[in-house]
Every structure is written in structure tokens, then in C-alpha cells.
Design a protein around this motif. Structure first.
Motif, short mmCIF file in Angstrom:
data_model
loop_
_atom_site.label_atom_id
_atom_site.label_comp_id
_atom_site.label_asym_id
_atom_site.label_seq_id
_atom_site.Cartn_x
_atom_site.Cartn_y
_atom_site.Cartn_z
N ALA A 290 88.43 57.74 33.55
CA ALA A 290 88.95 57.73 34.92
C ALA A 290 88.06 58.57 35.83
O ALA A 290 87.81 58.20 36.99
N GLY A 291 87.57 59.69 35.30
CA GLY A 291 86.67 60.54 36.07
C GLY A 291 85.37 59.82 36.41
O GLY A 291 84.88 59.90 37.55
N GLN A 292 84.83 59.09 35.47
CA GLN A 292 83.59 58.36 35.74
C GLN A 292 83.81 57.25 36.77
O GLN A 292 82.99 57.06 37.68
N LEU A 293 84.90 56.51 36.62
CA LEU A 293 85.17 55.45 37.60
C LEU A 293 85.34 56.03 39.00
O LEU A 293 84.88 55.45 39.99
N HIS A 294 85.99 57.19 39.08
CA HIS A 294 86.22 57.84 40.38
C HIS A 294 84.92 58.35 40.99
O HIS A 294 84.71 58.24 42.21
N TRP A 325 86.35 48.73 33.77
CA TRP A 325 86.18 49.10 32.38
C TRP A 325 86.84 48.03 31.52
O TRP A 325 87.68 47.26 31.99
N GLY A 326 86.46 48.00 30.27
CA GLY A 326 87.07 47.04 29.36
C GLY A 326 86.78 47.42 27.92
O GLY A 326 85.92 48.26 27.64
N GLU A 379 94.30 54.49 35.61
CA GLU A 379 95.25 53.55 36.22
C GLU A 379 94.64 52.17 36.43
O GLU A 379 95.36 51.19 36.63
N VAL A 380 93.31 52.10 36.43
CA VAL A 380 92.64 50.80 36.55
C VAL A 380 92.86 50.03 35.25
O VAL A 380 92.62 50.54 34.16
N PHE A 391 88.24 42.08 39.10
CA PHE A 391 88.23 43.51 39.39
C PHE A 391 89.13 43.81 40.57
O PHE A 391 89.38 42.97 41.42
N SER A 392 89.60 45.06 40.62
CA SER A 392 90.51 45.45 41.70
C SER A 392 90.18 46.83 42.26
O SER A 392 90.86 47.31 43.16
N ASN A 393 89.14 47.47 41.71
CA ASN A 393 88.88 48.87 42.05
C ASN A 393 87.62 49.05 42.90
O ASN A 393 87.14 50.15 43.08
#
Length: 452
Positions: A290-294, A325-326, A379-380, A391-393
Motif C-alpha cells: 500500500a505504501g508503494q502504491l501511494h 497490484w495483482g 484497499e486497492v 484499474f481504479s487507482n
């Protein structure tokens, strides 16, 4: 080996010289060969190294926007200190002793803009939280039947690959240049850069190598030395290796994926693994992701550092464009690879082969720790299928200019890497953008010269 044993071995070396190197902001090793007696005199105290290596670009052109050094400072020497733990012998160069060095600011303080020092600082933060980071990097790169002179003579036009056609995982193609292929595997291992695997990728003359995992600083050292080592071994056989992210618009780009996991301070338990959780991914791993995506939009220049990097980050080219992510999905930014206690890890797929490994690993680790410290939830939803469509983020910045502006204006980047580093690094990327913006390309000539 102990420090004293290393010094004694160098002292007894049949060679009268030692090779030293530092890593600049672009991930290029800059170094020199010194006499063995000089080495013995500086092994404790360090040595002077012109700080121009932080005042010019990959083409040795001086920045006009530098703050740390420049014509305004007179380009003095900076203090460099050898790291004896990096001791190696270079097997393709008569086993000359080799060491990496770090830059200092004063007697004891690390230089904030030194890439290797940045990674050491962030690693120390991880260890302070009770984590031991284990990382590895894998690289794709193209190889050509060219020399520096032949390529310059043809103005970098139509280089000849060492093998033709598209033939990934090919046993046949690997035998065409078996001497080079085997030299890479064997001599790099002798150099302390062991490969887990080496194979052809899809594309003319392209290889992929996965480096054995290790603790993070050693992993970054191996990655930096791999890139230079592969080029030097290639030179010996009149081959030119390139780690450009995208050398040809019609061919796939070259990745530098970073694999990572956090272990406890005893190095016994993989903290990304939890057999009771879905997919065996621990809450810690999810916060790290989550930190990396943010943080990805604000650190992207550290994993995609050149104009050319963004030619790779396009749809349908085996490189991500979305904040996704997946589970074992090669179309997303973060590919989670849950499995056993030993193997559960994260693969960050945004990273290209043109990176500075110290900066790429610093970015990945710092962003992951950000998620852990801020207790972020993943949460993604995991992407099923095509990450270019599902994708939604949001999406990644699509150019170095856009990515650099995001990093420059972000408080997150300063929290992750510190004010001094961000200021210096952003200046270098803004310079890179300006260098490209003022050039007239072949594409422009072909498109506009006659018709417009």
C-alpha cells in the motif's frame, strides 16, 4: 574475511594496483586505478575524489542548475571512504583487487546526495524497526556485434544484434554466442555477483539475468556491478551491451524488476508470509505494498530516471502504466508472489533496466516502510487479468517532466529521502528534461522537413 585479512591479501597481491569506484547519480560507476601503496595509505583515512561526479550528467556535461557543486564552487575534492566489505577481484582484468567507496560530508557524516549512502540510511531505518530487507534485481538488456567505435561511426543507427529474431527462452539462440553467454554466468559469479538464472528474452540479441537475492546493500552492490560487469565482459568479445529502457520502438523494453521481502532481525522469518492469511500475504506485506502504491507517483524518477524510461512504460509492452497490484500478474505495477515461508516476496515491475540500483532499491524500501509506519491498508483490489484496462487507482506519470514535477512538489518525497537528496536529484532530472527538449530528432526531420 576480516578487515585485516582483506588488507593483508591486497598487500600480498602479485599486482601493484587496486581499482576503486563510486556510483554517481545516474548509476554509472566512476573510478580509478591506484598504486597498492596508495591504497594502503588511504584504506583507513579515505581519499579525495573530484565532486564533479555529482556536478555533471551521464555525458559529462556540467549542470547549469547545480547547487551542491559547479563552477561556483570550483569543483573541489569530496572525501570518499572505502567499504572493505565490497572487496572483490575482477576476473576479466587479471584479478585486480576492487573496492566500492562512499562519499562523506565531513569526518563521520554521510553525504546526503550519495546514492549508496542514501540506501544505507533507509536500510538503517528499516533495521531500527526490526526489519532486515532482502532484495534482488533482474535485468533485461540487448547485445550487439558492435564496438564503441563502430557504433559511433554509424551514428548509433541500425546496430547489429548478436542474434536475429524473436526467440525467448531459447536454448538454440544462447548457443550462437555461447562463449559470451557462459562468460557472463561464470565470470560474474567469480566477481561475487552470482546469477540465479540467465536466458534469452524475446527480441534480437536480448538476455535476461536474475541476480541471487541477498541483504539489500549487497543486492544493490551486485546490481550495480552486474551492469558494469556485463558491459566489460561484452567489450572483451567485441559486443556492445545496452541497458536502455527502450532502444527500439518496435521491440519490448528492458526491465530492472526489484524483488523484495522483509525478514526479522534474526534473519529467520519472512515477515511477508502469514499462512493464516489469504494468499499467505501478511498484514505487513499488504501495508508495504500500500505504501508503494501511494508513493509511486512521487518517487517515479528514481525508478524511471531518463527520458527514454517512459518509452518503455506504455500499454501492451510488458511494463505497467497503472497504479495496480495483482497476484502473479505481469501487467500490473506490483506483482505479489506469495508462496512458501522462504519465497514470498514482492516484485516491483515499474523499474527499468536504466536505473541506478541504489536509488531504485531506496525508493522501493522507503515507500514500503512509509506504508508500514502510516499503517496503510491495501484497499486497492487486486487486478484480475489486464492491468492496462482493469484499474481504479489511477495511472503513472507518463513523462520524466511530469514525474519530476510531482516529486519536486511532494512532501512525501522529502519525508522518504530527505530535503538535500530530493533537491539535488530533482535538479538533475530537470536538467535531463531540458537537454532533450532542445534537440531536433530524426523523427521531427522525417515528419516535418519536407511537408510542413
Amino acid at each position: 574475511m576480516t578487515k585485516d585479512q582483506i588488507i593483508e591479501e591486497v598487500k600480498n597481491s602479485p599486482l601493484n594496483k587496486v581499482k576503486l569506484a563510486i556510483c554517481d547519480i545516474d548509476g554509472i560507476l566512476r573510478g580509478k586505478v591506484i598504486h597498492k601503496e596508495k591504497f594502503l595509505s588511504v584504506v583507513e583515512t579515505g581519499f579525495g575524489f573530484c565532486d564533479v561526479v555529482f556536478g555533471w550528467d551521464a555525458a559529462d556535461v556540467s549542470y547549469d542548475n547545480g547547487k551542491f557543486t559547479g563552477w561556483h564552487t570550483g569543483y573541489p575534492d569530496a572525501q570518499a571512504v572505502l567499504d572493505l566489505t565490497t572487496y572483490r577481484k575482477v576476473p576479466w582484468d587479471n584479478d585486480i583487487p576492487f573496492f566500492l567507496a562512499d562519499f562523506k560530508s565531513g569526518a563521520d557524516k554521510a553525504l546526503d546526495i550519495c546514492p549508496r549512502s542514501l540506501l544505507k540510511k533507509i536500510t538503517a531505518e528499516a533495521r531500527g524497526l526490526g526489519f532486515t530487507p532482502f532484495f534482488s534485481q533482474e535485468f533485461e538488456w540487448f547485445n550487439f556485434k558492435e564496438t564503441s567505435q563502430s557504433l559511433a561511426d554509424k551514428q548509433f543507427s541500425q546496430p547489429q544484434p548478436i542474434t536475429p529474431g524473436m526467440f525467448g527462452y531459447s536454448i538454440l539462440r544462447a548457443t550462437i554466442g555461447s562463449e559470451f553467454f557462459n562468460s557472463l554466468f561464470d565470470q560474474l559469479e567469480q566477481f561475487g555477483v552470482p546469477l540465479e538464472g540467465l536466458h534469452t528474452e524475446t527480441g534480437p540479441g536480448v538476455f535476461e539475468a536474475a541476480i541471487m537475492y541477498s541483504e539489500i546493500l549487497e543486492a544493490a552492490d551486485r546490481a550495480v556491478l552486474f551492469k558494469t560487469g556485463a558491459k566489460e565482459i561484452a567489450y572483451k568479445q567485441n559486443i556492445m551491451a545496452t541497458f536502455m529502457a527502450k532502444w527500439n520502438e518496435k521491440l519490448p523494453g528492458c526491465s530492472g524488476h526489484v524483488h523484495q521481502s522483509l525478514w526479522d532481525d534474526q534473519k529467520k522469518n519472512n515477515l511477508f508470509y502469514d499462512e493464516k492469511k489469504a494468499h499467505q500475504m501478511s498484514d505487513l506485506m499488504e501495508s508495504y505494498m500500500a505504501g508503494q502504491l501511494h508513493c509511486l507517483p512521487y518517487m517515479l524518477p528514481m525508478v524511471a530516471p531518463t527520458i527514454n524510461s517512459y518509452k518503455r512504460l506504455v500499454e501492451g509492452a510488458w511494463a505497467p502504466t497503472t497504479l495496480t497490484w495483482g497476484i502473479d500478474n505481469r501487467t500490473v505495477a506490483l506483482r505479489a508472489l506469495p508462496g512458501s515461508k522462504k519465497s514470498t516476496r514482492l516484485e516491483t515491475r515499474v523499474v527499468g533496466s536504466d536505473v541506478n540500483p541504489y536509488l531504485a532499491m531506496s525508493a522501493c524500501l522507503a515507500a514500503g516502510l512509509y506504508g508500514i509506519k502510516h499503517k496503510l491498508k491495501l484497499e486497492v483490489k487486486p487486478t484480475q487479468g489486464n492491468g492496462y484496462e482493469n484499474f481504479s487507482n489511477g495511472t503513472l506519470p507518463s513523462s520524466l517532466e511530469e514525474a519530476t514535477a510531482k516529486m519536486k512538489n511532494s512532501e512525501i518525497s522529502r519525508e522518504l529521502f530527505g530535503e538535500e537528496f530530493v533537491d539535488h536529484f530533482v535538479r538533475t532530472r530537470e536538467w535531463e528534461v531540458r537537454q532533450f527538449a532542445q534537440k531536433v530528432t530524426d523523427w521531427e526531420l522525417k515528419r516535418y522537413f519536407e511537408i510542413i
